[in-house]
Design an enzyme around this catalytic site. Sequence first.
Site, short mmCIF file in Angstrom:
data_model
loop_
_atom_site.label_atom_id
_atom_site.label_comp_id
_atom_site.label_asym_id
_atom_site.label_seq_id
_atom_site.Cartn_x
_atom_site.Cartn_y
_atom_site.Cartn_z
N GLU A 263 23.27 -17.80 59.94
CA GLU A 263 24.68 -19.03 59.62
C GLU A 263 24.17 -19.27 58.18
O GLU A 263 24.44 -19.36 57.33
CB GLU A 263 25.93 -19.34 60.32
CG GLU A 263 26.67 -19.13 61.50
CD GLU A 263 27.62 -18.34 60.61
OE1 GLU A 263 28.22 -17.36 61.07
OE2 GLU A 263 28.19 -18.17 59.26
N ARG A 267 24.71 -18.97 54.21
CA ARG A 267 25.46 -20.14 53.67
C ARG A 267 24.57 -20.64 53.10
O ARG A 267 24.53 -20.91 51.70
CB ARG A 267 26.18 -20.34 54.76
CG ARG A 267 27.32 -19.79 55.48
CD ARG A 267 28.74 -20.65 56.03
NE ARG A 267 28.54 -20.27 57.42
CZ ARG A 267 29.93 -20.01 57.73
NH1 ARG A 267 31.06 -20.78 56.73
NH2 ARG A 267 30.72 -19.36 58.98
N ASP A 397 28.13 -5.91 61.24
CA ASP A 397 28.88 -4.80 59.58
C ASP A 397 27.57 -5.12 58.83
O ASP A 397 27.17 -4.04 58.54
CB ASP A 397 29.65 -5.75 59.48
CG ASP A 397 29.86 -7.48 60.30
OD1 ASP A 397 28.17 -8.26 60.47
OD2 ASP A 397 30.48 -7.92 60.27
N GLU A 531 36.95 -9.88 53.92
CA GLU A 531 36.11 -8.36 53.25
C GLU A 531 37.49 -7.50 53.33
O GLU A 531 36.77 -6.92 52.03
CB GLU A 531 36.65 -8.39 55.66
CG GLU A 531 35.25 -8.91 55.74
CD GLU A 531 35.55 -10.63 56.27
OE1 GLU A 531 34.01 -11.11 56.60
OE2 GLU A 531 36.72 -10.25 56.45
#
Length: 637
Positions: A263, A267, A397, A531
């Site tokens: 993360e 980010r 993913d 998404e």
Amino acid sequence: MLMRKVPGFVPASPWGLRLPQKFLFLLFLSGLFTLCFGALFLLPNSSRLKRFFLAPRTQPPGLEGVPEGPGHPLAGEQESPPNPAPAAPAPGEEDPSSLASPRRRKGWARRPQPTRPREEATAARSSSSGGGGRAEAPQEGSLPFSFDFHAFRSRLRHPVLGTRTRGSEEPQSLVQTRREKIKEMMQFAWQSYKRYAMGKNELQPLTKDGYQGNMFGGLSGATVIDSLDTLYLMELKEEFQEAKAWVEENFHLNVSGEASLFEVNIRYIGGLLSAFYLTGEEVFRMKAIKLGEKLLPAFNTPTGIPKGVVNFKSGSNRSWGWTTTGSSSILAEFGSLHLEFLHLSELSGNQVFAEKVRHIRKFLRKIDKPFGLYPNFISPVSGNWIQHHVSVGGLGDSFYEYLIKSWLMSAKTDTEAKDMYYEALTAIETHLVNVSPGGLTYIAEWRGGNLDHKMGHLACFSGGMIALGAEDAEEDKRAHYRELAAQITKTCHESYDRSDTKLGPEAFWFNSGKEAVATQLSESYYILRPEVVESYMYLWRQTHNPIYREWGWEVVMALEKYCRTEAGFAGIQDVYSSIPNHDNKQQTFFLAETLKYLYLLFSEDDMLSLEDWVFNTEAHPLPVNRSDSAGRGGGHL
């Protein structure tokens, strides 16, 4: 002569003093003069007398408040309190004991006095000349490297914000109106965050306050960093300057908590990197590199596969406790570092970042894979897969996404990434892709040979990914992959269309006569995820089929109706209820991804052209590398 020989007679001096007394008096005056004059050199810097007699020494612009280092002749003039405690790092600087940086271990010189945020930003502005020249690290800093921003921008094939060419008046007027509506939504989301939660990681719009959380190891302002490039793209200039000023003045790196490697990378580092590439502002580059150095201890494992959590204070690492056996690394996490870490090497000249992620790539290339599939969990100690759970949604993913994007970001020279992507896609299509009785194409999840016939919302990025990679597939498969991308995107649209709110659930199933719907309340929520609209954007740019813009506009209207509150946007707990029950969180990725992809969907194709940019999994644009060795200074993508 007679008078001088008379015993006891001494002639008087002009002041009535005898000769020995005169001598003692002169000696006293000379000592007093010497003491007073010498004291001028021992007075503190603030002394008015010293400033009167001695010319002031000048310092470089922007560093007026920084005391001289210990090697300077006047360093000893600073007053010290009795029994001083060890100096704490200044805001914006890491604690030397908390960072096992390769540079530190190899003896790179440290700054004698830490640079404070305001001074660091001032030095950064002067070195980058407002984003227009060669970005250079400060002379005394820990980044002895330069990046030629002018040369980088000259290699772009399109203006960053596009040429603003327009088609026919009537259709373009409608598109422009819709784009302006999305811009207004971004402005509202930012202003709400700024008013109620500035500096916190996320806004809680129902309670009108901020949420910090513990996912970022004590780092603040996740929404600020995630919003930078979206604000720039939408030309919200005042808001961008607010965000930039916060980064300069308040984004401190001397934190000591436990952080998610994944993360923080996607980010914070992704957001800072893209902000630098869009503006050339040196403060973004410096912060990104220093933060990247703080993540390196996560890679201290026997295999080089990083653990998911890194302690910013001790440099220790660990796996997430909820993973299988509590000691697993997650495919999507350690597989979604490649893009950012290559750019960290590009901007720092420190090849350690690139070496770390290339090692991961080569490790995965060699390891045995069941049926060509990549399970979601691996031991960073033994290097063995743990359980054979495969998903193109959560846990897996963005690993696949980063394979095809590594190929594209390398200007199509990273053949290893290309080969791994198409091999993985072949295995996915063979073992996971299914078509429902109602004709909907979906990607199931695989558990040791058994299929769960569901898709997560996170897996809906795959329509865009497959479309993005179709052009470079073998010629006889290109049309097939374009159709597969369109069918998967259509299925994800159906998950939206079959809800009362026209927003999609977290997961949807294909069994018991139900298709593309959630089967339990725990999977019926929507948290402002991007998404589906991400795939709309990629399919629009590839096909220009107006259906994707229509579907995107349906999402805009649903967000306005069900997710907009008085003080920001919030997720909803049940997409099948027309009376929204909000979750009190404006996710950072709503500003970074959802609104950005919607804005790009209604923009010209050359705005952040896919010829020049790839998006990391948080939708932060990173440039395609077309440079040769000239003017590169070190990192090779």
